[in-house]
Structure formats: structure tokens, C-alpha cells
Design an enzyme around this catalytic site. Structure first.
Site, PDB file in Angstrom:
ATOM      1  N   GLY A  11       2.406  13.799  -3.803  1.00  0.00           N
ATOM      2  CA  GLY A  11       1.828  14.202  -5.117  1.00  0.00           C
ATOM      3  C   GLY A  11       0.925  15.324  -4.976  1.00  0.00           C
ATOM      4  O   GLY A  11       0.494  15.683  -3.836  1.00  0.00           O
ATOM      5  N   ARG A  72       8.683  13.160  -3.797  1.00  0.00           N
ATOM      6  CA  ARG A  72       8.699  12.164  -2.992  1.00  0.00           C
ATOM      7  C   ARG A  72      10.335  11.843  -2.615  1.00  0.00           C
ATOM      8  O   ARG A  72      10.862  10.935  -3.402  1.00  0.00           O
ATOM      9  CB  ARG A  72       8.055  11.098  -3.524  1.00  0.00           C
ATOM     10  CG  ARG A  72       6.763  11.204  -3.760  1.00  0.00           C
ATOM     11  CD  ARG A  72       5.860  10.036  -4.276  1.00  0.00           C
ATOM     12  NE  ARG A  72       4.241  10.231  -4.277  1.00  0.00           N
ATOM     13  CZ  ARG A  72       3.675  10.370  -5.420  1.00  0.00           C
ATOM     14  NH1 ARG A  72       4.308  10.082  -6.467  1.00  0.00           N
ATOM     15  NH2 ARG A  72       2.336  10.823  -5.325  1.00  0.00           N
ATOM     16  N   ASP A 103       0.233  10.358   3.489  1.00  0.00           N
ATOM     17  CA  ASP A 103       0.609   9.295   4.604  1.00  0.00           C
ATOM     18  C   ASP A 103       1.989   9.284   4.735  1.00  0.00           C
ATOM     19  O   ASP A 103       2.852   9.318   5.790  1.00  0.00           O
ATOM     20  CB  ASP A 103      -0.005   8.090   4.327  1.00  0.00           C
ATOM     21  CG  ASP A 103       0.121   7.139   5.261  1.00  0.00           C
ATOM     22  OD1 ASP A 103      -0.583   7.500   6.608  1.00  0.00           O
ATOM     23  OD2 ASP A 103       0.951   6.238   5.325  1.00  0.00           O
ATOM     24  N   THR A 126      -3.874  15.485  -0.377  1.00  0.00           N
ATOM     25  CA  THR A 126      -3.778  14.648  -1.240  1.00  0.00           C
ATOM     26  C   THR A 126      -5.247  14.397  -1.834  1.00  0.00           C
ATOM     27  O   THR A 126      -6.280  14.635  -1.521  1.00  0.00           O
ATOM     28  CB  THR A 126      -3.260  13.160  -0.761  1.00  0.00           C
ATOM     29  OG1 THR A 126      -3.663  12.023  -1.619  1.00  0.00           O
ATOM     30  CG2 THR A 126      -4.026  13.002   0.656  1.00  0.00           C
ATOM     31  N   ASP A 128      -6.289  11.716  -2.860  1.00  0.00           N
ATOM     32  CA  ASP A 128      -6.782  10.274  -2.798  1.00  0.00           C
ATOM     33  C   ASP A 128      -7.999  10.224  -1.459  1.00  0.00           C
ATOM     34  O   ASP A 128      -8.674   9.338  -1.289  1.00  0.00           O
ATOM     35  CB  ASP A 128      -5.763   9.357  -2.071  1.00  0.00           C
ATOM     36  CG  ASP A 128      -4.630   9.328  -3.392  1.00  0.00           C
ATOM     37  OD1 ASP A 128      -5.275   9.573  -4.641  1.00  0.00           O
ATOM     38  OD2 ASP A 128      -3.726   9.175  -3.105  1.00  0.00           O
ATOM     39  N   ASP A 130      -7.583   9.552   1.598  1.00  0.00           N
ATOM     40  CA  ASP A 130      -7.242   8.327   2.423  1.00  0.00           C
ATOM     41  C   ASP A 130      -6.371   8.621   3.469  1.00  0.00           C
ATOM     42  O   ASP A 130      -5.681   7.508   4.088  1.00  0.00           O
ATOM     43  CB  ASP A 130      -6.507   7.376   1.285  1.00  0.00           C
ATOM     44  CG  ASP A 130      -5.040   8.002   0.929  1.00  0.00           C
ATOM     45  OD1 ASP A 130      -4.655   9.270   1.265  1.00  0.00           O
ATOM     46  OD2 ASP A 130      -4.061   7.642   0.564  1.00  0.00           O
ATOM     47  N   ARG A 172      -4.997   5.285  -5.599  1.00  0.00           N
ATOM     48  CA  ARG A 172      -3.947   4.692  -4.943  1.00  0.00           C
ATOM     49  C   ARG A 172      -4.816   3.566  -4.300  1.00  0.00           C
ATOM     50  O   ARG A 172      -5.261   2.696  -5.110  1.00  0.00           O
ATOM     51  CB  ARG A 172      -3.125   5.207  -3.892  1.00  0.00           C
ATOM     52  CG  ARG A 172      -1.727   4.977  -3.559  1.00  0.00           C
ATOM     53  CD  ARG A 172      -1.124   5.526  -2.672  1.00  0.00           C
ATOM     54  NE  ARG A 172      -0.578   6.844  -3.149  1.00  0.00           N
ATOM     55  CZ  ARG A 172       0.550   6.919  -4.133  1.00  0.00           C
ATOM     56  NH1 ARG A 172       1.159   5.918  -4.312  1.00  0.00           N
ATOM     57  NH2 ARG A 172       1.064   8.086  -4.338  1.00  0.00           N
TER      58      ARG A 172
HETATM   59  O1  F6P Z   1      -1.523  10.179  -4.041  1.00  0.00           O
HETATM   60  C1  F6P Z   1      -1.953  10.725  -5.244  1.00  0.00           C
HETATM   61  C2  F6P Z   1      -1.850  10.061  -6.595  1.00  0.00           C
HETATM   62  O2  F6P Z   1      -2.359  10.804  -7.663  1.00  0.00           O
HETATM   63  C3  F6P Z   1      -2.758   8.723  -6.575  1.00  0.00           C
HETATM   64  O3  F6P Z   1      -3.766   8.677  -6.698  1.00  0.00           O
HETATM   65  C4  F6P Z   1      -1.737   8.025  -7.553  1.00  0.00           C
HETATM   66  O4  F6P Z   1      -1.663   6.568  -7.629  1.00  0.00           O
HETATM   67  C5  F6P Z   1      -0.289   8.609  -7.713  1.00  0.00           C
HETATM   68  O5  F6P Z   1      -0.562   9.824  -6.831  1.00  0.00           O
HETATM   69  C6  F6P Z   1       0.313   8.759  -8.910  1.00  0.00           C
HETATM   70  O6  F6P Z   1       1.568   9.297  -8.609  1.00  0.00           O
HETATM   71  P1  F6P Z   1       2.757   9.980  -9.758  1.00  0.00           P
HETATM   72  O7  F6P Z   1       2.117  11.288  -9.892  1.00  0.00           O
HETATM   73  O8  F6P Z   1       3.990   9.900  -9.066  1.00  0.00           O
HETATM   74  O9  F6P Z   1       2.341   9.035 -11.196  1.00  0.00           O
END
Ligand code: F6P
Length: 320
Positions: A11, A72, A103, A126, A128, A130, A172
Site C-alpha cells: 500500500g 502487490r 511485511d 506503511t 499501519d 505494524d 489491517r
Molecule cells: O496496509 C495499508 C492498508 O491501507 C491497510 O490499512 C488496509 O487494510 C489495506 O492497506 C487496504 O488495502 P487496499 O488499498 O489494497 O484496499
């Protein structure tokens, strides 16, 4: 080492551009050549990469997102995909790699290094927050500021209409965004996956708040803890309050990076280049107690970064 590559993966996070800028300029400062890889590992597999220079990163320090784009990549998760990536590494003469991501991105980098021996350094990027091995990831501070700004706006409506608002935030499996933004925004309750909660207790707290004259409430729910819609419905059913739900979604990720994220990104990006030049590999750079440190990727991959329990308890006390 003469030529290194840089990519952003997973992300997007605000501050990734500031980090790319730091990697590119620090590398050039030391006489290295630098290859920018587009769309994360997808660009590696598809040979979507090319040389960067000082001008490639001009005017990006304050821009959210990532100029290298991100993805991704499913193909990089396969042996065939990584074999293609290695062919491209050889073709472009990349001798070391800086991976800015989370991660999943580090798992890919670690595997690639083990299979093909290309030195890799990870930079945690990120929203998050995390990742073990660092107190902060690039993009977290900006995301928290985005959430606090939203809380401030929603509170205006909550006060005017005397409503209860449930705000669902990203993260997440981590409650770090909810916790930091909840404390900064004065949320009445913060629901995070790391700490069990009871919706009835939250409702009782809301009811006693109303009894002593409180006119509105804001409840912050981390997406990893529960669905905001479900929590909103349960609160409505239990209390009968006019309860509204806002899911902040992707409003949290973008925007101009905060000064904190820009400084963190600059320091981490520069350190990543230094480590590659020193012959290091399979490390992640991070910030611990204000100092820039390096950890083994194997020590951080798959490890949850704990939430600050003291902060959680404080938020509870202050939201009475
Ligand atoms: O990891 C970053 C994040 O924004 C998370 O907080 C969230 O769950 C996820 O990515 C959302 O992913 P996407 O943008 O692919 O919907």
C-alpha cells in the site's frame, strides 16, 4: 557496488516519495548509479525500470503516494516470477536493492536474496505502523493526522446534532492508527484488535456520559477489531441514540507527508544506502528511541509490533 535499485511495494504511504528522493540523492552523492523499479515487484518481473538522476526526484518531497507506483505482485510470489526478476537484475546490472514497503514486501525481498544472493535492505513504509524493529513506519504519522482532521470535522456535526459517531479506520490487524488518532482526537472509546472489548460496556459508558450532560460521542474502531457498521448498529440498538457510521477508508493514506514522515523517510532512506555500501544485506532500517537502527529482516518479518498499552490506558482515563 556501483548500481543499486529502489522500489516501493504494498500500500502507498505518504513519505514514500521523500524516501525515494533520499535514496536516489544519497546514492548519487556517493557516486552510485540508481535504477528506479516501477510498480513494486511487478516492474522487476516485467523489466519496467530505468535509470534515475537528481532531477528524477525534484519536487516530490511534499507529494503523497509514490512516483514509482506500487503494487502487490502475485507473480513475484512464484519461483518463475522471481527467476524473471533475476534475469532483469542481471540485464540492468543491479547489485543491491532498497525495498520500501511493509511485511509482505520484506518477505519477498528476503526470499529473493536467499535465492539469488542480491543484497537487499528494507525500509518500513506503511500507514499501519505494524512492523517490528521500528517505533514508526513511514506514512503512519500522516495517516494519523488525516484521521484526527476527520475526527475534528465529524465532531462539529456530532456536537451540532447531539449524535454518536462511529469512525472506522484502517490498520489491517493493528490498532496503532486507531489508538494514536483516538488519543489525539479525544475519542470516547477506542476499539482495537489487541485489546478485548465489550460493546455493552461501551454503551453503558455512553449512557452515563449523557446523564452527566455529554452531548455527543466519537467511537474509533480499528478495521482489524470489528466492522464500524456492526458496532454502530449495536450501539443504536442498545442505547437508542442517533448513531452514524463513517468509514474513512482511503482518505487516510494520501496527502502531503507530515514533517515527521519526511524526516523519518530521509533518515531511513539514507541509512539504507549506507548499509548497502557497507556490504550489508537482509536488514531493515528503523527508528528506535530516536536513533536510526538496523535489524535482521528475519527478526522483523511476521512479527507483530505491539501497541502502547500505557497510551491505551491514558486514552481511557482522559475520555471519561
Ligand atoms: O496496509 C495499508 C492498508 O491501507 C491497510 O490499512 C488496509 O487494510 C489495506 O492497506 C487496504 O488495502 P487496499 O488499498 O489494497 O484496499
Amino acid at each position: 557496488m556501483q548500481r543499486i535499485g529502489v522500489l516501493t511495494s504494498g500500500g502507498d504511504a505518504s513519505g514514500m516519495n521523500s524516501c525515494i528522493r533520499a535514496v536516489v540523492r544519497k546514492a548519487i552523492y556517493h557516486g552510485l548509479e540508481i535504477i528506479g523499479i516501477n510498480r513494486g515487484y511487478s516492474g522487476f518481473v516485467d523489466a519496467d525500470m530505468g535509470p534515475m538522476n537528481l532531477g528524477s526526484v525534484a519536487d516530490i518531497i511534499g507529494r503523497g503516494g509514490t512516483i514509482l507506483h506500487t503494487a502487490r505482485s502475485k507473480r513475484f510470489q512464484t519461483k518463475e516470477g522471481r527467476a524473471l526478476a533475476f534475469e532483469n537484475v542481471q540485464r540492468f546490472g543491479v547489485q543491491g536493492l532498497v525495498v520500501i514497503g511493509g511485511d509482505g514486501s520484506f518477505t519477498g525481498a528476503n526470499l529473493f536474496q536467499q535465492e539469488y544472493g542480491i543484497p537487499v535492505i528494507g525500509v518500513p513504509g506503511t500507514i499501519d505502523n505494524d512492523i517490528a524493529g521500528t517505533d514508526y513506519t513511514i506514512g503512519f504519522d500522516t495517516a494519523v493526522n488525516n484521521v484526527v482532521e476527520a475526527i475534528n470535522k465529524i465532531r462539529d456535526t456530532a456536537t451540532s446534532h447531539e449524535r454518536t459517531f462511529v469512525i472506522e479506520v484502517m490498520g489491517r490487524n493493528s490498532g496503532n492508527i486507531a489508538l494514536a488518532a483516538g488519543l489525539a482526537g479525544g475519542a470516547e472509546s477506542i476499539l482495537i484488535p489487541e485489546i478485548p472489548f465489550n460493546v455493552e460496556d461501551i454503551c453503558k459508558k455512553l449512557l452515563s456520559g449523557i446523564k452527566r450532560g455529554k452531548l455527543h460521542s466519537v467511537i474509533l474502531v480499528a478495521e482489524g477489531a470489528a466492522s464500524g457498521i456492526e458496532i454502530g448498529q449495536r450501539i443504536k440498538d442498545f442505547t437508542g441514540f442517533d448513531t452514524k457510521v463513517t468509514i474513512l477508508g482511503h482518505l487516510q493514506r494520501g496527502g502531503s507527508p507530515s514533517a515527521f514522515d519526511r524526516i523519518l523517510a530521509a533518515r531511513l532512506g539514507a541509512k539504507a544506502v549506507e548499509l548497502l555500501m557497507a556490504g550489508e544485506t537482509n536488514k531493515m532500517v528503523g527508528m528506535k528511541a530516536g536513533e536510526i537502527v538496523a535489524s535482521d529482516l528475519s527478526e522483523v518479518i511476521g512479527k507483530a509490533s505491539p501497541i502502547n498499552k500505557e497510551m491505551y490506558e491514558l486514552a481511557k482515563i482522559l475520555s471519561i
